[in-house]
Enzyme design. Structure first.
Site, PDB file in Angstrom:
ATOM      1  N   ALA A  15      -1.703  24.910 -26.404  1.00 47.16           N
ATOM      2  CA  ALA A  15      -1.969  23.782 -25.427  1.00 47.16           C
ATOM      3  C   ALA A  15      -1.275  22.758 -25.686  1.00 47.16           C
ATOM      4  CB  ALA A  15      -3.560  23.270 -25.697  1.00 47.16           C
ATOM      5  N   ASP A  61       6.401  17.456 -34.893  1.00 46.01           N
ATOM      6  CA  ASP A  61       5.008  18.047 -35.342  1.00 46.01           C
ATOM      7  C   ASP A  61       4.619  17.843 -36.445  1.00 46.01           C
ATOM      8  OD1 ASP A  61       5.629  18.236 -32.279  1.00 46.01           O
ATOM      9  OD2 ASP A  61       5.700  20.464 -32.501  1.00 46.01           O
TER      10      ASP A  61
HETATM   11  C1  GLA Z   1       8.016  20.600 -29.451  1.00 45.79           C
HETATM   12  C2  GLA Z   1       8.763  20.714 -30.733  1.00 45.79           C
HETATM   13  C3  GLA Z   1       8.821  19.169 -31.387  1.00 45.79           C
HETATM   14  C4  GLA Z   1       9.729  18.302 -30.174  1.00 45.79           C
HETATM   15  C5  GLA Z   1       8.896  18.282 -28.796  1.00 45.79           C
HETATM   16  C6  GLA Z   1       9.208  17.652 -27.631  1.00 45.79           C
HETATM   17  O1  GLA Z   1       6.520  20.060 -29.835  1.00 45.79           O
HETATM   18  O2  GLA Z   1       8.003  21.378 -31.812  1.00 45.79           O
HETATM   19  O3  GLA Z   1       9.901  19.056 -32.495  1.00 45.79           O
HETATM   20  O4  GLA Z   1      10.850  18.519 -29.869  1.00 45.79           O
HETATM   21  O5  GLA Z   1       8.719  19.816 -28.550  1.00 45.79           O
HETATM   22  O6  GLA Z   1       9.271  16.448 -27.994  1.00 45.79           O
END
Ligand code: GLA
Length: 387
Positions: free
Chosen positions: A117, A166
């Site tokens: 998600a 993240d």
């Molecule tokens: C994913 C990646 C993150 C980031 C986002 C976009 O969630 O895991 O490191 O680059 O995309 O912002």
């Protein structure tokens, strides 16, 4: 059934939790050394864990189903562990790669972070294992250090070229705050965000689609940004200010220009958003979210029919602002709404999906929650075995 004791034959030493995240603003900026502003979700991945003296890693996941997966930590090899078990295995591998002679463990994993998600269920899984190992093996690593280990695990062992957002969100977010992170040096500041006090709610609309091109496209976009920075003679696109854009864009091939425009304007949007949070003007976030979505849709081109529809439907029925969150090509949309309107707006967005003959979205409300932590058993442990 399937309790830790039933799976592993003894009691766990403790239990840890690490959350999923939504990013408020600052998308595809992290791997450009830029700014991001995520909050942790109340939904977490939980790990019950116990060290093993024999160098075995025994993994069981409530979501993965199936029997216990048994691996030997000394034999862990990038790309060779299939499925969900690759993520916890990757963290143990990355710790050992970084010189921490950690041994085996019994783990029982259970998550309520929706997977697929765009809410970082993988980072939650990595971070909970990193937090558990840090405590069990007495590593004394800081939350940002553990986030870097988790990112390296995902990059080099699982093979996903993600940035650091993240893992930093899952490790470092605090309840009641957004994490204003500078991805260039991992400095961060907790920015209080009291949605309820402002009469607001944040809807998370999981479109329940993840388009297949997501992984390859992410790597290609990242490579495009790195190429643009190199052509401009910069270490990363973060070094470019909005006022530099008119001079910089004509120096780039046409296909790279929109990428650079997105990254530069998105970094500025994060700074503006933080300024509004600092003055307590949460409603002012709305137009920033919507502008961020337009940039991801038109310049970065990572939105898709379902995320565009969720954004348009939410705005049409009164959301203050909305945008896709995370990597894109599906996943989730966030919408900032007046709290009393949340249920109505959620219902109207669902109705719009029905009218478009799309699978109805899953919609939840998000409040800024706490990052990775130990939830059971507080006794500090020492390294007992390096096997
Ligand atoms: C994913 C990646 C993150 C980031 C986002 C976009 O969630 O895991 O490191 O680059 O995309 O912002």
């Amino acid at each position: 059934m399937n309790s830790f004791t039933e799976l592993h034959g003894h009691a766990p030493e403790g239990e840890w939790a690490a959350p999923g995240r939504v990013n408020l603003i600052g998308e595809h900026t992290d791997y450009n050394g830029g700014f991001v502003l995520p909050i942790a979700l109340p939904q977490t991945c939980r790990a019950q864990a116990r060290r093993r003296p024999d160098g075995l890693l025994r993994l069981w996941s409530a979501q993965g189903g199936g029997p216990v997966t048994e691996l030997r930590v000394a034999d862990l090899t990038p790309g060779e562990v299939p499925g969900w078990a690759a993520y916890p295995a990757a963290v143990v591998w990355a710790l050992r790669e970084a010189g921490y002679e950690v041994g085996g463990a019994d783990l029982r994993l259970e998550s309520d972070v929706p997977s697929g998600a765009g809410l970082s269920s993988s980072a939650a899984l990595e971070c909970v294992v990193a937090a558990a190992y840090n405590d069990l093996y007495g590593l004394g690593l800081s939350a940002p250090d553990l986030a870097l280990i988790a990112q390296r695990a995902e990059n080099a062992f699982v093979g996903v070229p993600c940035g650091i957002m993240d893992q930093m969100a899952s490790m470092c977010c605090r309840e009641g705050s957004a994490l204003f992170l500078d991805s260039r040096d991992l400095t961060s500041r907790q920015v209080p965000i009291d949605l309820a006090d402002a009469g607001l709610a944040l809807l998370v609309i999981d479109t329940r689609v993840k388009h297949d091109l997501a992984d390859g496209a992410y790597a290609a976009l990242r490579a495009g940004c790195e190429r643009a920075a190199a052509l401009l003679g910069l270490p990363a696109l973060r070094s470019l200010a909005p006022s530099d854009l008119p001079a910089a864009l004509p120096r780039l091939p046409e296909d790279l220009r929109p990428l650079v425009r997105h990254v530069v304007t998105e970094n500025a949007r994060v700074e503006t958003a933080v300024a509004h949070l600092d003055t307590g003007d949460l409603t002012a976030l709305g137009p920033i979210l919507t502008a961020g979505h337009a940039s991801l849709r038109d310049d970065y081109r990572v939105s898709c029919r379902e995320t565009d529809l969720a954004v348009e439907a939410a705005l049409a029925v009164g959301a203050h602002g909305a945008r896709m969150t995370g990597g894109g090509f599906g996943g989730s949309v966030i919408a900032l709404v007046a709290a009393p309107e949340a249920a109505r707006i959620a219902a109207e967005v669902t109705a719009a999906f029905h009218r478009a003959a799309l699978t109805p979205p899953h919609i939840l409300t998000a409040t800024p929650a706490e990052g990775a932590r130990r939830i059971v058993g507080s006794t500090k442990s020492r390294v007992v075995n390096a096997g």
